[in-house]
Structures are given as structure tokens and as C-alpha cells.
Design an enzyme around this catalytic site. Structure first.
Site, short mmCIF file in Angstrom:
data_model
loop_
_atom_site.label_atom_id
_atom_site.label_comp_id
_atom_site.label_asym_id
_atom_site.label_seq_id
_atom_site.Cartn_x
_atom_site.Cartn_y
_atom_site.Cartn_z
N ARG A 75 0.81 -1.23 0.00
CA ARG A 75 0.00 0.00 0.00
C ARG A 75 0.83 1.26 0.00
O ARG A 75 0.44 2.24 -0.64
CB ARG A 75 -1.06 -0.01 1.11
CG ARG A 75 -0.63 0.16 2.51
CD ARG A 75 -1.31 -0.80 3.44
NE ARG A 75 -0.66 -2.10 3.35
CZ ARG A 75 -1.29 -3.24 3.06
NH1 ARG A 75 -2.57 -3.26 2.85
NH2 ARG A 75 -0.60 -4.37 2.99
N THR A 76 1.96 1.28 0.68
CA THR A 76 2.74 2.53 0.70
C THR A 76 3.27 2.82 -0.70
O THR A 76 3.10 3.92 -1.23
CB THR A 76 3.91 2.42 1.71
OG1 THR A 76 3.37 2.05 2.98
CG2 THR A 76 4.64 3.72 1.84
N LYS B 134 25.52 -3.85 -6.02
CA LYS B 134 26.89 -3.91 -6.54
C LYS B 134 27.83 -3.08 -5.67
O LYS B 134 28.96 -2.79 -6.05
CB LYS B 134 26.94 -3.35 -7.96
CG LYS B 134 26.15 -4.14 -8.98
CD LYS B 134 26.31 -3.47 -10.35
CE LYS B 134 25.55 -4.20 -11.43
NZ LYS B 134 25.63 -3.49 -12.73
N ARG C 269 11.87 3.71 0.47
CA ARG C 269 11.84 2.82 1.64
C ARG C 269 13.11 1.98 1.62
O ARG C 269 13.54 1.50 0.55
CB ARG C 269 10.61 1.92 1.60
CG ARG C 269 10.65 0.80 2.63
CD ARG C 269 9.38 0.01 2.70
NE ARG C 269 8.31 0.79 3.30
CZ ARG C 269 7.10 0.31 3.59
NH1 ARG C 269 6.81 -0.95 3.31
NH2 ARG C 269 6.18 1.07 4.13
N HIS D 113 8.23 6.29 9.97
CA HIS D 113 7.35 6.15 8.80
C HIS D 113 6.42 7.37 8.81
O HIS D 113 5.24 7.27 9.13
CB HIS D 113 6.55 4.84 8.93
CG HIS D 113 5.92 4.35 7.68
ND1 HIS D 113 5.71 5.15 6.58
CD2 HIS D 113 5.44 3.12 7.34
CE1 HIS D 113 5.12 4.42 5.62
NE2 HIS D 113 4.95 3.20 6.06
C1 NCD Z 1 3.96 -0.82 7.95
C2 NCD Z 1 5.45 -0.66 7.67
O1 NCD Z 1 5.92 -1.00 6.58
O2 NCD Z 1 6.09 -0.15 8.55
N1 NCD Z 1 3.23 -1.01 6.79
C3 NCD Z 1 2.83 0.09 6.05
O3 NCD Z 1 3.63 0.82 5.52
N2 NCD Z 1 1.52 0.35 5.99
C4 NCD Z 1 3.66 -1.78 9.03
C5 NCD Z 1 4.13 -3.20 8.91
O4 NCD Z 1 4.77 -3.59 7.94
O5 NCD Z 1 3.85 -3.96 9.84
#
Ligand code: NCD
Length: 342
Positions: free
Chosen positions: A62-63, A91, A112, A140
């Protein structure tokens, strides 16, 4: 309303420490304006020609997709790099070099990465704004903003405000970056009661506890869900198995804190809103948030995911300085839109 308290244009978004209440209010004000675009009632091409570099070096559904969707909804194009092994980082290339290069191909970057601090390090080599989509167990910020946006909407529908909120956070509070960022944001408000429920080995880090207590908030820490919890919000989390050093550790905590209809009714109030950043671990041995709550009106998890698009659209519009000209670049919607539940 003005953005005078926070200059968003050209800024990286790396940590919730960057925000004060005025900045948050302004982001939410712009997010509210994004609803008709997200619902396909109208469309804007304000970012036509702009490119988002969407770099995801850790699993994400989703992110990653909501960052991309948010950018598309503003008229921009998305170029994705997914997985460490598909990039030159495998690399031995430094984050600085990758940032120098990829920022030449993009107008903005969302990223990320599994290491805490990596997105900030990357931003040091970037010539365009970088938005942190999660850096290891650290932070986050966009999830925390969408969580807070959802909390505000849920409070409003119950006739209350964020000030005075009682939130119970359950599960892996040590490695869960969403709860770290959310606690810091909530600490900016008044008179919050945090009930933190986790195994002692997975307790909230000291730095976050300090942010809570320095803000003068009420803190209850326990390793068990027991008795009646008078919380407005129950924020369930996933055990972050990928951060553990041994499989034994993961086995020890898997399924420790489950929430289903019976447990919810036993411990929470009929008003308590259920949240989770998702993904929920639905494997039988974990099942931290049972499907038997799926139709519960207080289950806000899919309102959170929908709101994520609005908040990420707002952040793109603000960091690229187009938040006041979206209407000037509107176009008609030529297709039949499904009924939205946003
Ligand atoms: C979370 C994350 O990646 O920190 N997920 C997200 O981005 N909605 C929570 C998780 O992975 O548990």
C-alpha cells in the site's frame, strides 16, 4: 490558512520531528481538497510532465502503490525501482551515488529502505525532495500523518478531538516504525493517554517514551491486555519478524496479541475505533486482527488506506509547490466512476 509556519516547497520529508501542529493542520487542509480527485469526481493535471522516482528496497504494497497512485492522480508519471537486488546498491554503490544519479531522473523521490537513517543519508545526495516511506525500525512519517488524519476524522464522527484522546497501541512497539512516528505526532497534542501493550522484549524505545512524558501526557505500560481499556482508539500492529535476529524470537511472539470480535468486546468499549497500519498477519498462527471484525463499523483499517492517498497527494502538492494551482489544471473525467466509499 497559510503555510507560513512551515515551508514545504523543496523540502525533504524524513521525520515527523519536522512538523508542528500548524504544519499538520495545513497538510490536512490540503488533503481534504484532494478528495474529489481521489474519488474521480474531477481530475487535475497540475503535475503533468513531473516524474516520481519510487524506490522501494523493502517489501511494500500500500505505501508504494499509494505513493504512485497519488502522483498519478495529480497528473504525474511514476518510475519504480523495487527490491535491493534489482538496483546497483547490490553492486556496492553508495546511497549518495544512487541519490545523485536518480535525482537527475526525477522531480521527487519516495524511498523505503531497511536501515534506520538510510533515507536521510540518501537525501544528502539528492537534488530533489525525498520522502521517507519507512527507514528500518526508525520512522514512517507519511503513515503517521495518514493515521493521525484518520484519527481526527474518527474523533470528529464521535464528537471528540485529538486533544484528550486515549490510544492503546498493541504488539511490536520496539520495531514498529509506524507507532514510533505516530507517538511523536500525537505528543504534539494536549492531554493524550497512551496505553502501550507489548511483550517487555518488544517495548516502546526510551526515546519515544521520553517524547510522550516530556509532552506531559499520561502513559500506561503493560505486557498484557487485561480488564477494560477505556480507549478511543485501539491501534494493533504486526510483529516485525523481518527485524528479528533469530527465527526463535519470531516464533515466541507470533500470535501473542490477537484481536477478534470476542476479545474486542471483552476489553474495549463500543466506541473504540480499531486501527492497524497493515499488512495484518492473517496466517492462522498469528491472526492478529481477525476477519470476524471485517464488517464492524469501528474497523477503520480501510479508511486508513484510502486516506493514505489523500495525505500523500497533499505532500506531493506541497513539496512541489502546486497546492494553490490544482484547480487551474482541472480536466473532465470521461469515464464512469465506481461509487467511492472514501
Ligand atoms: C507498515 C510498515 O511498513 O512499517 N506497513 C505500512 O507501511 N503500511 C507496518 C508493517 O509492515 O507492519
Amino acid at each position: 490558512m497559510s503555510a507560513q509556519s512551515f515551508n514545504f516547497a523543496g523540502q525533504h520529508i524524513l521525520s515527523v520531528n519536522q512538523f508542528n501542529r500548524d504544519a499538520i493542520e495545513y497538510i490536512f487542509h490540503i488533503a481534504n481538497q484532494m478528495r474529489p480527485y481521489a474519488q474521480r469526481q474531477k481530475r487535475t493535471e497540475v503535475l503533468r510532465g513531473a516524474i516520481l522516482g519510487n524506490l522501494f528496497f523493502e517489501p511494500s504494497t500500500r505505501t508504494r502503490v499509494s505513493f504512485g497512485t497519488a502522483f498519478n492522480l495529480l497528473g504525474g508519471e511514476v518510475r519504480e525501482t523495487v527490491g535491493m537486488s534489482n538496483s546497483a546498491l547490490a553492486k556496492g554503490e553508495s546511497l549518495y551515488d544512487t541519490a545523485r544519479v536518480l535525482s537527475g531522473y526525477s522531480d521527487i523521490i519516495a524511498m523505503r529502505h531497511p536501515q534506520a537513517g538510510s533515507v536521510a543519508e540518501f537525501s544528502g545526495g539528492s537534488r530533489v525532495p525525498v520522502i521517507n516511506g519507512g527507514d528500518g525500525a526508525n520512522e514512517h512519517p507519511t503513515q503517521a500523518l495518514l493515521d493521525l488524519y484518520t484519527i481526527e476524522k474518527e474523533c470528529k464522527s464521535h464528537g471528540s478531538t485529538i486533544d484528550g484522546l486515549h490510544i492503546a497501541m498493541i504488539g511490536d512497539l520496539k520495531y514498529g516504525r509506524t507507532v514510533h512516528s505516530l507517538c511523536k505526532l500525537l505528543s504534539l497534542y494536549n492531554n493524550i493517554h497512551f496505553t502501550l501493550i507489548s511483550p517487555t522484549e518488544l517495548a516502546m524505545p526510551e526515546s519515544i517514551l521520553s517524547a510522550i512524558t516530556n509532552g506531559g501526557h499520561k502513559l500506561t505500560i503493560t505486557d498484557q491486555l487485561s480488564g477494560s481499556v477505556d480507549a478511543d482508539i485501539c491501534y494493533q500492529t504486526r510483529i516485525q519478524e523481518e527485524r528479528f535476529t533469530s527465527q526463535d524470537e519470531a516464533d515466541k511472539f507470533r500470535g501473542k496479541f490477537r484481536l477478534d470480535q470476542a476479545i474486542y468486546t471483552k476489553h474495549f468499549q463500543s466506541k473504540t475505533v480499531i486501527m492497524h497500519p497493515l499488512p495484518r498477519d492473517s496466517r492462522a498462527e498469528a491472526n492478529e486482527l481477525d476477519n470476524d471484525l471485517n464488517q464492524h463499523p469501528n474497523l477503520a483499517i480501510f479508511r486508513q488506506t484510502d486516506n493514505g492517498v489523500l495525505v500523500r497527494m497533499a505532500l506531493f502538492a506541497l513539496t512541489l509547490g502546486v497546492e494553490n494551482i490544482m484547480q487551474q489544471h482541472e480536466k473532465p473525467v470521461l469515464w464512469q466512476t465506481p461509487k467511492s466509499t472514501l
